[in-house]
Design an enzyme around this catalytic site. Structure first.
Site, short mmCIF file in Angstrom:
data_model
loop_
_atom_site.label_atom_id
_atom_site.label_comp_id
_atom_site.label_asym_id
_atom_site.label_seq_id
_atom_site.Cartn_x
_atom_site.Cartn_y
_atom_site.Cartn_z
N GLY A 18 -6.26 0.68 8.58
CA GLY A 18 -5.16 1.56 8.23
C GLY A 18 -5.60 3.00 8.16
N VAL B 31 -5.07 4.98 2.23
CA VAL B 31 -4.08 3.96 1.88
C VAL B 31 -4.65 2.93 0.92
CG1 VAL B 31 -2.64 4.17 3.93
CG2 VAL B 31 -4.62 2.67 3.97
N GLY B 32 -5.89 3.12 0.54
CA GLY B 32 -6.43 2.24 -0.49
C GLY B 32 -7.33 1.14 0.03
N THR C 275 -10.68 1.21 0.67
CA THR C 275 -11.92 1.14 -0.09
C THR C 275 -11.64 0.70 -1.53
OG1 THR C 275 -12.76 2.93 1.25
CG2 THR C 275 -13.98 2.42 -0.74
N SER D 73 1.56 4.95 25.55
CA SER D 73 2.83 4.90 24.82
C SER D 73 3.61 6.21 24.87
CB SER D 73 2.59 4.48 23.38
OG SER D 73 2.07 5.55 22.65
N LYS E 216 4.90 4.74 13.32
CA LYS E 216 5.60 5.77 14.08
C LYS E 216 6.95 6.09 13.45
CE LYS E 216 3.36 4.92 18.50
NZ LYS E 216 3.46 4.23 19.80
N1 LIG Z 1 -1.41 1.29 -3.51
C1 LIG Z 1 -2.17 2.09 -4.26
N2 LIG Z 1 -2.06 2.05 -5.58
C2 LIG Z 1 -2.80 2.87 -6.36
N3 LIG Z 1 -3.71 3.74 -5.89
C3 LIG Z 1 -3.85 3.82 -4.57
C4 LIG Z 1 -3.11 2.99 -3.69
N4 LIG Z 1 -3.48 3.29 -2.42
C5 LIG Z 1 -4.42 4.24 -2.52
N5 LIG Z 1 -4.66 4.57 -3.79
C6 LIG Z 1 -5.61 5.57 -4.28
O1 LIG Z 1 -5.78 6.54 -3.28
C7 LIG Z 1 -7.12 6.99 -3.20
C8 LIG Z 1 -7.67 6.82 -1.80
O2 LIG Z 1 -7.84 5.45 -1.49
P1 LIG Z 1 -9.07 4.88 -0.69
O3 LIG Z 1 -10.26 5.73 -0.84
O4 LIG Z 1 -9.22 3.46 -1.05
O5 LIG Z 1 -8.53 5.03 0.77
P2 LIG Z 1 -9.11 4.45 2.11
O6 LIG Z 1 -8.01 3.66 2.72
O7 LIG Z 1 -10.38 3.76 1.89
O8 LIG Z 1 -9.29 5.76 2.98
P3 LIG Z 1 -10.40 6.11 4.09
O9 LIG Z 1 -9.94 5.48 5.37
O10 LIG Z 1 -10.31 7.59 4.18
O11 LIG Z 1 -11.70 5.59 3.62
C9 LIG Z 1 -7.87 6.19 -4.22
O12 LIG Z 1 -8.00 6.96 -5.36
C10 LIG Z 1 -6.99 4.99 -4.47
O13 LIG Z 1 -7.18 4.49 -5.75
MG LIG Z 2 -12.37 4.35 2.43
#
Ligand SMILES: Nc1ncnc2c1ncn2[C@@H]1O[C@H](COP(=O)(O)OP(=O)(O)OP(=O)(O)O)[C@@H](O)[C@H]1O
Ligand SMILES: [Mg+2]
Length: 823
Positions: free
Chosen positions: A370, A374-375, A377, A694, A737
């Site tokens: 993703g 988007v969370g 990690t 696309s 999109k």
């Molecule tokens: N659904 C959610 N609920 C609560 N907090 C969220 C949620 N999604 C993301 N976050 C918060 O947003 C921040 C960024 O998330 P994270 O670092 O996990 O993104 P990632 O998908 O790993 O991004 P990247 O691809 O840049 O590594 C974190 O502080 C995380 O806790």
């Molecule tokens: Mg990450």
């Protein structure tokens, strides 16, 4: 205190009658000889009293070396038996209770009896000056020998000044007694030796001692010099750092001392025995330790072997944490940490359930795919917590060298274990959750293919005996739980992709972001900034405006940053004490905190234009709108394409051009327009590479617009691949999109007919405000997006939505008849 180098010549002395009783000053760090001068700082209470009690005209005292006892409070038995009768030649008050005095030694005296102890010593003394002895040949030879040895010492030891030699030479005629005392006061011998010289009354004995000891010091000085030379020749300029170690080595060699290294090797031997590894590998390590014990600690081999052993001892060969697979608790933790993501959480819980039932990890590896923020990690970290496992991130983005995963061979300079072993060392257990971050950004070059190394790592059949090239001992990775993350699937090497089970996190809607901000980001940020939970309150309007106007993203990464900016500013106000207790942040306050909105709704300022279409793209940052521009000029039918396109996209341009040309008459474009003009198509954000099929419909629409002089509706965004026959084929990333279109305030989204089913994935709140049109052919797209020629011309290319709709409804036929001639 310093022994002066310039005493009064002995000939000027006036022979003193030794008074039978005199105050005694103890000397703690020097010995005064007859003929020598000593400068002393007097600050100890007893001594100050002593000085004050002596009238200026009576300036004789006795100085005795203090061998032991308390400096401030010596006892009579702490003093030496033999001392010196001395004249105070100068006394300078430094303060009311501090003096600097200069003592000049007169002659040896013996302490017969201590008459007074406090407040200072007064002793009864006896003259022990030697009787003059005749200057025999023997005495002269001895004096000459001492003189010449001392000359050598002065030459080889920079601590002595040449001036001393002159003074000595001048005093040679004074006889052996004076000469020996002078020499004694010049040499840098230890205090006890000097005291011994003082106590040795007979001048010849004294001279013999001096000759012996000077000779000894001379040997040492020469050795020091040689040591210096030896080191100098063996060190290279760049190895200056090793200077000290080298010096140590030479000294150790000289002393035959290598006990430190031996002791170290012994500890290593013990540690090898307790390592939970196979006997054959222990054997190898034992050999290594033996080699270590034979090497000098300063050699480079020694540090290489030591580094290797140390790394091996750090590896958690068998340390484990206890798994706690409680599904309910896991669900709780996932819900607590992450808002929304229902499907993802469900999938994760299923995964955990299987894990629990099967009891091993021999299943596919989860891969979260993703856009950033988007969370992915943080979800990984939450899973680790739910399982009671330790969590460690292993970033593989940009890794192009296989050795970074598998380790460098020991023989390389600066060799290290690979990232896996490093991660294991970092967490200290052999069953952690390792998150392989950015697996889609892993590269490949002449130094091997890191993804093939990962392949082995992720393969449950092979990874129970992963051999790092540096460690060379199999390490069991089969208890490690791996989760990978990626922004895009396309760039993950396919053998790796096949091993993984993909879970998509596609980005959040405005409402979801709002909830995430309120429930998670803001409370966390408040805590991180040392603010109270209720100290800063954002209104929903403020948050929505932050989401809409200050960020444009699928995830919440920038949102988190912007909110942090606000917190920092508030924290500063609170810390400087200038602020109130609570802060409410409303939409109108945002500008003060965040500056002008960075993402204006540029849409409002846009209007239909010829040669500009709005495409929908799916990048690693999530969905995005992408403008495609074209311009036409007089020429000969050439097309230029710019904007860092890949081959597939270039071919789309060629196909679209051909199709538009084949449909020239339907589009009411004269064929000469194609032969007599060149067009240039540009894909803005020219620095970002783009590829994929696309954008086909958007390109075709752009070309039709610029060739037919028809503006394109600015509130329509489109995506879809086209064939040479004008069919619109379905594409990926519909959810992302559509969400991007909504973020950009688009009204109508044109999608391939084949993607109709994908609309179910799109959250209702996103779909609500959008008008969807599904196209099976390019003509359907054109009908919706190209402003009809008649409207374009009639309105002088100004376009009015209401008018257009009205016209479309009823007037189509009528106007068709009035259609201007075809160019
Ligand atoms: N659904 C959610 N609920 C609560 N907090 C969220 C949620 N999604 C993301 N976050 C918060 O947003 C921040 C960024 O998330 P994270 O670092 O996990 O993104 P990632 O998908 O790993 O991004 P990247 O691809 O840049 O590594 C974190 O502080 C995380 O806790
Ligand atoms: Mg990450």
């Amino acid at each position: 205190m310093a022994q002066s180098k310039n005493p009064k010549p002995a000939s000027e002395w006036i022979e003193d009658e030794v008074p039978s009783k005199l105050p005694i000053i103890p000397l703690v760090s020097s010995v005064l000889f007859p003929g020598g001068v000593l400068s002393l700082q007097v600050g100890i209470d007893r001594n100050v009293r002593l000085l004050k009690s002596i009238p200026d005209e009576q300036n004789l005292i006795a100085a005795f070396c203090q061998k032991s006892g308390d400096k401030e409070n010596p006892r009579p038995e702490d003093l030496s038996q033999i001392g010196v009768l001395a004249a105070i030649v100068q006394r300078l008050p430094l303060s009311s209770d501090r003096y600097q005095i200069f003592l000049q030694g007169r002659q040896r005296v013996e302490l017969v009896h201590m008459l007074q102890q406090d407040p200072y010593f007064i002793g009864q003394l006896r003259d022990v000056a030697p009787k003059p002895i005749p200057k025999t040949v023997k005495v002269e030879t001895l004096m000459n020998k001492a003189m010449s040895l001392f000359e050598k010492l002065v030459e080889s030891d920079s601590k002595y000044s040449n001036e001393l030699l002159n003074i000595l030479r001048m005093n040679m005629a004074e006889g052996p007694d004076t000469f020996a005392d002078l020499l004694s006061s010049f040499v840098n011998f230890p205090l006890e030796e000097k005291q011994l010289l003082l106590e040795t009354v007979h001048p010849i004995e004294r001279l013999e001692m001096l000759v012996d000891w000077i000779q000894r010091d001379l040997g040492k000085a020469t050795f020091d010099k040689e040591l210096q030379k030896q080191i100098q020749s063996s060190i290279d300029r760049r190895e200056r750092d090793n200077y000290l170690r080298e010096q140590l080595r030479v000294i150790q060699d000289e002393l035959g001392d290598s006990s430190a290294a031996d002791r170290e090797a012994d500890t290593y031997r013990d540690r090898v025995e307790v390592l939970p590894i196979a006997e054959e590998h222990k054997q190898t390590l034992r050999r290594e330790v033996n080699r270590l014990s034979q090497l000098s600690p300063s050699s480079s081999d020694y540090s290489v072997i030591k580094g290797h052993l140390d790394t091996i001892f750090q590896i958690p060969w068998a340390e484990k944490t206890e798994d706690q697979l409680d599904l309910q608790k896991a669900e709780q933790i996932l819900d607590q940490r992450h808002h929304g993501l229902e499907k993802v959480k469900e999938r994760v819980l299923e995964f955990l359930a299987v894990l629990k039932l099967k009891g091993d990890l021999k299943g596919p590896i989860l891969c979260f795919v993703g856009p950033p923020g988007v969370g992915k990690t943080s979800l990984g970290a939450a899973i680790a917590d739910a399982l009671g496992r330790k969590f460690v991130r292993m970033a593989v983005g940009g890794v192009t060298d296989e050795s970074e995963i598998r380790g460098h061979r020991k023989t390389y300079i600066g060799a290290m274990p690979g990232k896996l072993i490093q991660s294991a060392i970092q967490v200290g257990v052999n069953n952690p959750l390792i998150m392989i971050d950015e697996i889609d950004k892993i590269g490949k070059d002449f130094r091997g293919d890191p993804s093939s190394a990962l392949l082995e790592v992720l393969d449950p059949k092979q990874n129970h005996a992963f051999v790092d090239r540096y460690i060379e001992i199999p390490y069991d990775l089969s208890h490690t739980l791996f989760i990978a993350t990626a922004n895009m699937l396309d760039t993950i090497p396919s053998p790796l992709r096949d091993r993984m089970e993909v879970i998509r996190l596609s980005g959040y809607t405005e409402n979801e972001k709002l909830a995430i901000a309120t429930k998670h980001l803001i409370p966390e940020l408040l805590e991180n900034h040392g603010l109270d939970p209720n100290q800063v309150a954002f209104t929903d309007e403020a948050l929505l405006s932050t989401i809409r106007d200050h960020t444009a993203e699928s995830g919440v990464r920038n949102l988190e940053r912007k909110l942090a900016t606000v917190m920092r500013k508030v924290a500063r106000k609170v810390a400087s004490g200038a602020g109130q207790e609570q802060y409410a942040v409303d939409a109108k306050d945002l500008e003060a905190y965040l500056g002008l909105p960075s993402y204006e709704h540029e849409f409002a300022e846009r209007h239909p234009e010829i040669g500009v279409t709005t495409g929908l793209a799916w990048t690693q940052y999530g969905g995005e709108i992408m403008f495609i521009e074209a311009t036409r000029m007089a020429g000969s039918g050439r097309t230029t394409v710019t904007g860092q396109l890949g081959d597939v996209m270039r071919e789309s341009v060629t196909a679209a051009y051909s199709y538009v040309r084949s449909k020239a008459s339907d589009l009411e474009i004269a064929d000469k327009v194609f032969t007599e003009s060149d067009i240039h198509i540009h894909f803005p954000a020219g620095a970002i590479p783009k590829d994929g099929p696309s954008a086909g419909v958007a390109i075709a629409t752009c070309i039709a617009s610029v060739m037919g002089d028809r503006p394109v509706r600015h509130d329509v965004a489109m995506t879809g691949e086209i064939t040479l026959r004008g069919k619109v084929l379905s594409v990926g990333g519909i959810k992302e999109k559509v969400m991007a279109a909504q973020r950009a305030n688009i009204k109508t989204v044109l999608l391939p007919e084949g993607n109709r089913k994908d609309l179910t994935e799109v959250p209702e709140e996103v779909k609500k405000g959008l008008n969807f049109v599904f196209a099976a052919r390019v003509e359907d797209v054109w009908k919706e997006s190209l402003i009809p020629l008649y409207v374009a011309r009639a309105n002088d290319r100004k376009y009015d939505e209401a008018e257009y709709r009205a016209e479309q409804k009823g007037k189509q036929k009528k106007i068709d008849r009035e259609r201007p001639e075809v160019r």
